[in-house]
Enzyme design. Structure first.
Site, PDB file in Angstrom:
ATOM      1  N   GLY A  94       0.813  -1.209   0.000  1.00 58.49           N
ATOM      2  CA  GLY A  94       0.000   0.000   0.000  1.00 58.49           C
ATOM      3  C   GLY A  94       0.842   1.252   0.000  1.00 58.49           C
ATOM      4  N   THR A  95       1.957   1.212   0.712  1.00 59.12           N
ATOM      5  CA  THR A  95       2.870   2.361   0.736  1.00 59.12           C
ATOM      6  C   THR A  95       3.407   2.648  -0.664  1.00 59.12           C
ATOM      7  OG1 THR A  95       3.520   2.032   3.037  1.00 59.12           O
ATOM      8  CG2 THR A  95       5.077   3.194   1.628  1.00 59.12           C
TER       9      THR A  95
ATOM     10  N   GLN B   6      -7.710   1.922   5.169  1.00 58.06           N
ATOM     11  CA  GLN B   6      -8.489   1.522   6.333  1.00 58.06           C
ATOM     12  C   GLN B   6      -9.969   1.309   6.020  1.00 58.06           C
ATOM     13  OE1 GLN B   6      -7.501   0.513   9.195  1.00 58.06           O
ATOM     14  NE2 GLN B   6      -5.364   1.093   9.067  1.00 58.06           N
TER      15      GLN B   6
ATOM     16  N   SER C 268      -4.228  -1.348   0.638  1.00 53.22           N
ATOM     17  CA  SER C 268      -3.275  -2.384   1.025  1.00 53.22           C
ATOM     18  C   SER C 268      -4.027  -3.644   1.434  1.00 53.22           C
ATOM     19  CB  SER C 268      -2.414  -1.888   2.188  1.00 53.22           C
ATOM     20  OG  SER C 268      -1.425  -2.837   2.535  1.00 53.22           O
ATOM     21  N   ALA C 269      -3.646  -4.781   0.866  1.00 50.15           N
ATOM     22  CA  ALA C 269      -4.410  -6.011   1.044  1.00 50.15           C
ATOM     23  C   ALA C 269      -4.410  -6.523   2.473  1.00 50.15           C
ATOM     24  CB  ALA C 269      -3.869  -7.093   0.108  1.00 50.15           C
ATOM     25  N   HIS C 270      -3.309  -6.364   3.193  1.00 47.28           N
ATOM     26  CA  HIS C 270      -3.261  -6.944   4.540  1.00 47.28           C
ATOM     27  C   HIS C 270      -4.165  -6.204   5.518  1.00 47.28           C
ATOM     28  CE1 HIS C 270      -0.620  -4.014   6.720  1.00 47.28           C
ATOM     29  NE2 HIS C 270      -0.261  -3.710   5.488  1.00 47.28           N
TER      30      HIS C 270
ATOM     31  N   CYS D 299       5.693   7.434  23.413  1.00 47.58           N
ATOM     32  CA  CYS D 299       6.512   6.541  24.228  1.00 47.58           C
ATOM     33  C   CYS D 299       6.579   5.137  23.662  1.00 47.58           C
ATOM     34  CB  CYS D 299       5.962   6.488  25.650  1.00 47.58           C
ATOM     35  SG  CYS D 299       5.971   8.083  26.474  1.00 47.58           S
TER      36      CYS D 299
END
Length: 489
Positions: free
Chosen positions: A69-70, A177, A194-196, A322
């Site tokens: 996807g990136t 998303q 993105s497939a995952h 953090c």
């Protein structure tokens, strides 16, 4: 062990597993070859493209598969900007976009282009009117996610797409998303996913470029995927990705599952503030993804909180400073102006049992309480600890008391108050020390917190909003910054 991090990556869909195993036997050959095995592989690739295009809402010849996807975002941004170089070199994007968009914007600026961030409100939503005001004759591309990765807020993509179409500017939508829950509305120009994120295997992304959108692929030319995604296709993974996406679209139970998860998330949104003191639930309560909720806990170390939840059997994630390797606050939470410390993101996968959510709600209060106790936070979650005689500030987390230095010179003498030296301490210690001493100054006087932690710039103003205190401002102070808070009540 309940897995509550579907927004990072969803468990492999059963249909994806079956398709992946089958295509390892049938789809291993080169789909560009004319012999029998190649033709069989080509048929599988064409079928996968048709299925994915139908789910996205575009034509098959408008969609290509990418290694992630990136990569889809990077290819979409660079190709659209290059094609519109003569029209302008200004890139507009929301302040809460995925890091892939931000990194692409940095590269564009380094190459001589310009970029501008569109602000969001406290829920993380862009106003369509702000997009309209920002569009100019030099705007080459607008990037807007369909829904935020960290807080789940949905964006007004259909409205923005209409505005962009009227202005003649392409709109690239990051739909990573939201695509598992339905197609993206509006006349967008480019779309990446993105497939995952929907239960497909990792290593597969998709990029749709609608006809009529000017596009110039960057980098060395390649004959595969219309020249937009070079390299040999991972055909088994592509087939599995398309099969699982199609299954989500055609399964009549998908809408019912979305509604069921939305009710579970509503329960979390309502119950967490009741069960845990000093919690801020962030994101839009209505216009949001059905499975995702994010909240932040005052006076809590986010990394420790996630470790303790993991020990209790829950896999969750965070946008807190953090919990990142850079120790800088989440750019999404910062743009929203909300608390970043003790941040927890819950994203429920398909099939999450109601009993698992109930057990999480039982475990969370005691986990937060134990983390706060280790940090020396009073049981009330924001109580006051007396300042020792001689101007000493009681240290948090078991440290030795520190003598408070004189107030910075810029603070007017009549308003000067207590100064807390939190230099060298990381979140949430500066906020804890502020909370401990705020009650020791008269109403109208100030507490100045000295801190060199980047998170303090975000969390101290957010604390003021939550505790109804006045945030006066910030100024440079030696190797850190001075954050001034006036006691209002």
């Amino acid at each position: 062990m309940p897995y509550f991090d579907a927004a990072s990556t969803a468990p492999l869909h059963p249909v994806a597993r079956e398709a992946l195993l089958a295509s390892l036997d049938e789809g291993w050959a080169d789909p560009a070859r004319l012999y029998r095995e190649g033709r069989r592989a080509r048929l599988l690739l064409d079928a996968a493209r048709e299925a994915a295009a139908e789910a996205v809402g575009c034509r098959p010849d408008e969609l290509v598969f990418t290694p992630s996807g990136t990569q889809a975002v990077h290819t979409g941004v660079s190709g659209a900007l290059a094609a519109r170089r003569r029209a302008g070199r200004r890139l507009l994007y929301s302040a809460v976009e995925h890091s892939s968009v931000l990194h692409a914007a940095e590269v564009h600026e380094a190459a001589g282009g310009s970029r501008a961030e569109l602000p969001v409100d406290r829920t993380g939503r862009v106003a369509a009117g702000q997009v309209a005001a920002a569009l100019g004759t030099d705007t080459a591309l607008v990037c807007l996610q369909s829904a935020n990765h960290e807080v789940g807020t949905e964006q007004p993509v259909d409205e923005v797409a209409e505005l962009c179409r009227e202005a003649g500017v392409p709109l690239l939508v990051d739909a990573a998303q939201s695509l598992p829950w339905g197609p993206v509305p509006g006349p967008w120009s480019l779309l990446a996913a993105s497939a995952h994120k929907w239960g497909g295997p990792p290593g597969v992304g998709l990029l749709a470029v609608r006809k009529g959108t000017r596009f110039a692929p960057q980098g060395p030319a390649d004959e595969r995927e219309s020249g937009r995604s070079p390299g040999f296709e991972n055909l088994p993974a592509i087939v599995a990705a398309a099969a699982s996406l199609r299954a989500l679209r055609t399964d009549p139970g998908t809408a019912g599952e979305a509604a069921r998860l939305r009710l579970l998330v509503d329960r979390i949104r309502a119950r967490v503030p009741e069960l845990v003191p000093d919690v801020e639930v962030v994101g839009d309560p209505v216009r949001r993804l059905p499975h995702l909720v994010t909240f932040s806990c005052l006076y809590v170390d986010g990394e420790t909180l996630l470790h303790e939840l993991d020990r209790a059997g829950f896999s969750v994630s965070s946008g807190s400073s953090c919990t990142s390797s850079t120790l800088t606050p989440s750019h999404v939470l910062r743009a929203m102006g909300v608390l970043s410390e003790g941040n927890v993101r819950i994203s429920l996968p398909y099939g999450t049992a109601e009993a698992e959510v109930e057990r999480f709600l039982e475990v969370l209060p005691q986990v937060v309480r134990s983390v706060r106790e280790r940090l020396g936070v009073p049981a009330a979650g924001g109580g006051e600890v007396p300042v020792a005689a001689g101007g000493e500030v009681p240290a948090a987390a078991g440290g030795a008391p520190q003598t408070a230095p004189a107030a910075p010179a810029a603070e007017p003498a009549e308003a000067a108050g207590l100064v807390v030296d939190a230099l060298g301490k990381r979140c949430p210690i500066p906020v804890i020390e502020l909370a401990k001493v705020i009650g020791e100054v008269p109403v109208g006087r100030t507490v100045t917190v000295l801190s060199d932690d980047e998170a303090a710039r975000q969390d101290i103003p957010a604390w003021c909003t939550m505790r109804d205190q006045e945030y006066v401002g910030e100024r440079a102070a030696g190797r850190g910054a001075a954050y001034v808070v006036r006691r209002r009540a």
